[in-house]
Design a protein around this motif. Structure first.
Motif, mmCIF file in Angstrom:
data_model
loop_
_atom_site.group_PDB
_atom_site.id
_atom_site.type_symbol
_atom_site.label_atom_id
_atom_site.label_comp_id
_atom_site.label_asym_id
_atom_site.label_seq_id
_atom_site.Cartn_x
_atom_site.Cartn_y
_atom_site.Cartn_z
ATOM 1 N N LEU A 191 0.950 -1.184 -0.343
ATOM 2 C CA LEU A 191 -0.176 -0.091 0.149
ATOM 3 C C LEU A 191 0.689 1.180 0.197
ATOM 4 O O LEU A 191 0.624 1.634 -0.540
ATOM 5 C CB LEU A 191 -0.610 0.550 1.177
ATOM 6 N N LEU A 192 2.450 1.235 0.496
ATOM 7 C CA LEU A 192 3.136 2.124 0.538
ATOM 8 C C LEU A 192 4.186 1.965 0.182
ATOM 9 O O LEU A 192 5.492 2.718 0.527
ATOM 10 C CB LEU A 192 3.071 2.825 2.090
ATOM 11 N N ASP A 193 4.599 1.435 -0.725
ATOM 12 C CA ASP A 193 5.788 0.569 -0.736
ATOM 13 C C ASP A 193 5.648 0.131 -2.592
ATOM 14 O O ASP A 193 4.354 -0.856 -2.470
ATOM 15 C CB ASP A 193 6.739 0.482 -0.203
ATOM 16 N N TYR A 194 6.948 0.063 -2.974
ATOM 17 C CA TYR A 194 6.596 -1.202 -4.472
ATOM 18 C C TYR A 194 7.642 -2.078 -4.772
ATOM 19 O O TYR A 194 7.908 -2.509 -5.936
ATOM 20 C CB TYR A 194 6.631 0.067 -5.315
ATOM 21 N N ASP A 195 8.957 -2.659 -3.111
ATOM 22 C CA ASP A 195 9.481 -3.624 -3.239
ATOM 23 C C ASP A 195 8.802 -4.962 -3.737
ATOM 24 O O ASP A 195 9.176 -6.247 -4.156
ATOM 25 C CB ASP A 195 10.052 -4.106 -1.876
ATOM 26 N N PHE A 196 7.234 -4.854 -3.551
ATOM 27 C CA PHE A 196 6.564 -6.031 -4.717
ATOM 28 C C PHE A 196 7.341 -7.063 -6.199
ATOM 29 O O PHE A 196 7.298 -7.482 -6.077
ATOM 30 C CB PHE A 196 4.907 -5.909 -4.647
ATOM 31 N N PHE A 197 8.144 -5.628 -6.711
ATOM 32 C CA PHE A 197 7.953 -5.934 -7.531
ATOM 33 C C PHE A 197 9.220 -6.182 -7.627
ATOM 34 O O PHE A 197 10.607 -6.548 -9.120
ATOM 35 C CB PHE A 197 7.767 -4.878 -8.753
ATOM 36 N N SER A 198 10.442 -6.153 -6.578
ATOM 37 C CA SER A 198 11.754 -6.785 -6.444
ATOM 38 C C SER A 198 11.841 -8.032 -6.796
ATOM 39 O O SER A 198 11.025 -8.930 -6.864
ATOM 40 C CB SER A 198 12.463 -6.482 -5.339
ATOM 41 N N ARG A 199 12.561 -8.574 -7.140
ATOM 42 C CA ARG A 199 13.135 -9.662 -7.267
ATOM 43 C C ARG A 199 13.432 -11.046 -5.984
ATOM 44 O O ARG A 199 12.195 -12.087 -6.193
ATOM 45 C CB ARG A 199 14.589 -10.821 -8.195
ATOM 46 N N HIS A 200 13.406 -10.430 -5.111
ATOM 47 C CA HIS A 200 13.530 -10.918 -3.571
ATOM 48 C C HIS A 200 12.320 -11.040 -2.802
ATOM 49 O O HIS A 200 11.701 -12.533 -3.073
ATOM 50 C CB HIS A 200 14.550 -9.981 -2.397
ATOM 51 N N MET A 201 11.949 -9.793 -3.343
ATOM 52 C CA MET A 201 10.134 -9.836 -2.881
ATOM 53 C C MET A 201 9.510 -10.217 -3.676
ATOM 54 O O MET A 201 8.903 -10.999 -2.691
ATOM 55 C CB MET A 201 9.514 -8.768 -2.740
ATOM 56 N N MET A 202 9.697 -11.044 -4.781
ATOM 57 C CA MET A 202 7.885 -11.570 -5.698
ATOM 58 C C MET A 202 8.622 -13.504 -5.561
ATOM 59 O O MET A 202 7.946 -14.272 -5.107
ATOM 60 C CB MET A 202 8.802 -11.199 -6.903
ATOM 61 N N GLN A 203 10.068 -13.006 -4.964
ATOM 62 C CA GLN A 203 10.780 -15.041 -4.810
ATOM 63 C C GLN A 203 10.247 -15.227 -3.493
ATOM 64 O O GLN A 203 9.536 -15.988 -3.326
ATOM 65 C CB GLN A 203 12.011 -15.035 -4.689
ATOM 66 N N ILE A 204 9.775 -14.550 -2.381
ATOM 67 C CA ILE A 204 8.944 -14.971 -1.467
ATOM 68 C C ILE A 204 7.723 -14.993 -1.007
ATOM 69 O O ILE A 204 7.608 -16.304 -0.919
ATOM 70 C CB ILE A 204 9.624 -13.899 -0.105
ATOM 71 N N TYR A 205 7.382 -14.282 -2.252
ATOM 72 C CA TYR A 205 6.009 -14.247 -2.679
ATOM 73 C C TYR A 205 5.525 -15.356 -2.704
ATOM 74 O O TYR A 205 4.483 -16.197 -2.087
ATOM 75 C CB TYR A 205 5.357 -12.369 -3.262
ATOM 76 N N TRP A 206 5.982 -15.931 -3.747
ATOM 77 C CA TRP A 206 5.554 -17.075 -4.491
ATOM 78 C C TRP A 206 5.541 -18.225 -3.989
ATOM 79 O O TRP A 206 5.149 -19.043 -3.899
ATOM 80 C CB TRP A 206 6.573 -16.991 -5.945
ATOM 81 N N LEU A 207 6.951 -18.212 -3.261
ATOM 82 C CA LEU A 207 7.072 -19.351 -2.388
ATOM 83 C C LEU A 207 5.892 -19.929 -1.119
ATOM 84 O O LEU A 207 5.591 -20.902 -0.906
ATOM 85 C CB LEU A 207 8.455 -19.348 -1.837
ATOM 86 N N MET A 208 5.846 -18.282 -0.662
ATOM 87 C CA MET A 208 4.710 -18.294 0.479
ATOM 88 C C MET A 208 3.273 -18.700 -0.002
ATOM 89 O O MET A 208 2.146 -19.548 0.430
ATOM 90 C CB MET A 208 4.453 -17.332 0.618
ATOM 91 N N TRP A 209 2.490 -18.418 -1.725
ATOM 92 C CA TRP A 209 1.726 -18.934 -2.059
ATOM 93 C C TRP A 209 1.505 -20.151 -2.202
ATOM 94 O O TRP A 209 0.692 -21.124 -1.975
ATOM 95 C CB TRP A 209 1.534 -18.033 -3.542
ATOM 96 N N GLY A 210 3.034 -20.961 -3.060
ATOM 97 C CA GLY A 210 3.071 -22.680 -2.856
ATOM 98 C C GLY A 210 3.203 -23.704 -1.761
ATOM 99 O O GLY A 210 2.234 -24.506 -1.762
ATOM 100 N N MET A 211 3.733 -22.794 -1.239
ATOM 101 C CA MET A 211 2.939 -23.041 0.852
ATOM 102 C C MET A 211 1.814 -22.631 1.445
ATOM 103 O O MET A 211 1.215 -24.309 1.689
ATOM 104 C CB MET A 211 4.224 -22.212 1.155
ATOM 105 N N CYS A 212 1.207 -22.199 0.568
ATOM 106 C CA CYS A 212 -0.441 -21.588 1.256
ATOM 107 C C CYS A 212 -1.346 -22.983 -0.420
ATOM 108 O O CYS A 212 -2.009 -23.791 0.968
ATOM 109 C CB CYS A 212 -1.098 -20.684 0.595
ATOM 110 N N LEU A 213 -0.834 -23.567 -0.887
ATOM 111 C CA LEU A 213 -1.636 -23.852 -1.724
ATOM 112 C C LEU A 213 -0.932 -25.985 -1.152
ATOM 113 O O LEU A 213 -2.285 -26.780 -1.346
ATOM 114 C CB LEU A 213 -0.649 -23.771 -2.960
ATOM 115 N N CYS A 214 -0.277 -25.889 -0.813
ATOM 116 C CA CYS A 214 0.050 -27.669 -0.160
ATOM 117 C C CYS A 214 -0.916 -27.095 1.253
ATOM 118 O O CYS A 214 -1.138 -28.883 2.101
ATOM 119 C CB CYS A 214 1.615 -27.335 0.487
#
Length: 398
Positions: free
Chosen positions: A366-389
């Motif tokens: 909401l107040l930053d854009y680190d979502f688009f960085s490689r590091h944050m995106m990799q953690i984000y998709w990892l966590m979503w994969g864990m949610c699916l698990c």
């Protein structure tokens, strides 16, 4: 941890542990090693290369909504001179999700290994800060490009760390004690970054976790969480008393976010349907808005809001694709948690821990854009994969 890894199927979890760490520290080399080791383990044990969730309905549905998200952005590129290479980079950063589907063999041990991986990642980040204790003014940023980057990475992983502490408190005292100390130091470092956005994100996710712990009827864990919070604030006030007061008393307009969001809203009015093109925000800002910025901020690449950023670059088409994905994720997590509560009113499923990490990404955005960085995106998709698990395991159990 060693005894856990030496159980009968422990060797199969080592590639998964390396995968989690590779995302937590953003190491492509370690990610490749994890995949190669997984192939070797499968060959040695004569087991399937593909994880069980690859063929599951929940994984297929997730891929559909992810395709909608990226597809909507791709649809706008022929009409707004967007950078298709940049969009492909965003797609490439979703590889951790696919690797989770391939490598993970979801069960309680998998979730515990993921917890270990997150703790090791936090330890790596803390050690890197110790090695490079760089401050930007009164704000700690370590080896990262900005204090907000360091704060964002920590605040997204802390919910998983805290959840594991509560989950395993009764049967792994020494591991939990070490994890609690590591988490406490991580929170202190996050506070030292002076990121008000991280403070708010951590506060909201912490309150949500408190509510789930209350449902879990674990009063001792509630006390532990309270002690961690109080100690963190005391440590920061003791070693750097000016950080909290300076950041919390600061006028929001002084950090330029108001002007950036005003600029973004103007672009929304001018290009509401297809946007200005993926990867073009920084260029348009420099040409049209940088000179009039009252704070004289240069080379800004985003309006410091991921939703406005996507709206600006891909218009309402891209934003709807992103919101569709978010709604699907929240709905799936909510349904999974409710299913657990229907079966056991005192349940404490891992979908809460990983789900709070996903929520933290969206709150921080909401107040930053680190979502688009490689590091944050990799953690984000990892966590979503864990949610699916977690959803896969819940569906199999119930």
């Amino acid at each position: 941890m060693e005894s856990l890894l030496h159980r009968s199927n422990g060797i199969q979890q080592i590639p998964f542990l390396l995968l989690v760490i590779s995302c937590g520290i953003s190491s492509g080399t370690l990610m490749i090693i994890a995949l190669m080791l997984h192939i070797a383990v499968c060959y040695r044990n004569n087991t399937s290369f593909w994880g069980p969730i690859v063929s599951s309905r929940v994984f297929r549905h997730s891929l559909v909504f992810i395709a909608i998200f990226f597809g909507c952005s791709l649809l706008t590129i022929p009409f707004n001179d967007g950078n298709i290479v940049q969009l492909f980079k965003y797609m490439e950063r979703a590889i951790p999700l696919l690797l989770v589907a391939i490598i993970a063999r979801p069960d309680e041990m998998t979730f515990r290994i993921a917890w270990y991986g997150v703790l090791i990642s936090l330890l790596f980040i803390l050690l890197s800060v110790v090695q490079y204790p760089i401050w930007s003014g009164h704000r700690l940023c370590g080896p990262f490009s900005s204090p907000n980057t360091l704060a964002g990475l920590i605040v997204v992983m802390i919910p998983v760390a805290l959840f594991g502490i509560i989950r395993y408190r009764k049967d792994s005292f020494y591991q939990v004690l070490l994890a609690t100390f590591l988490t406490l130091i991580s929170i202190v470092v996050m506070l030292c970054t002076g990121s008000r956005n991280a403070y708010g994100t951590f506060g909201l996710s912490f309150l949500l976790l408190l509510w789930f712990v209350y449902r879990y009827h674990d009063l001792i864990s509630l006390r532990i969480m309270g002690i961690i919070t109080v100690l963190s604030v005391i440590v920061v006030v003791s070693i750097a008393p000016g950080i909290l007061t300076q950041r919390l008393d600061r006028n929001p307009q002084q950090d330029g976010r108001v002007y950036l969001m005003q600029s973004a809203l103007q672009l929304v009015e001018e290009h509401p349907i297809i946007g200005i093109g993926v990867g073009n925000w920084g260029k348009v800002y420099k040409e049209r808005f940088e000179e009039d910025n009252p704070n004289h901020e240069k080379n800004i690449q985003s309006p410091h809001n991921i939703y406005l950023h996507i709206f600006n670059e891909t218009g309402i088409i891209g934003l709807l694709g992103f919101l569709t994905l978010i709604i699907y994720q929240i709905k799936l997590l909510y349904a999974s948690i409710c299913q657990s509560y229907r079966m056991n009113s005192r349940a404490f499923p891992w979908s809460i821990g990983f789900g709070l990490s996903i929520i933290s990404v969206y709150l921080f955005g909401l107040l930053d854009y680190d979502f688009f960085s490689r590091h944050m995106m990799q953690i984000y998709w990892l966590m979503w994969g864990m949610c699916l698990c977690t959803v896969y395991v819940a569906n199999k159990e119930y």
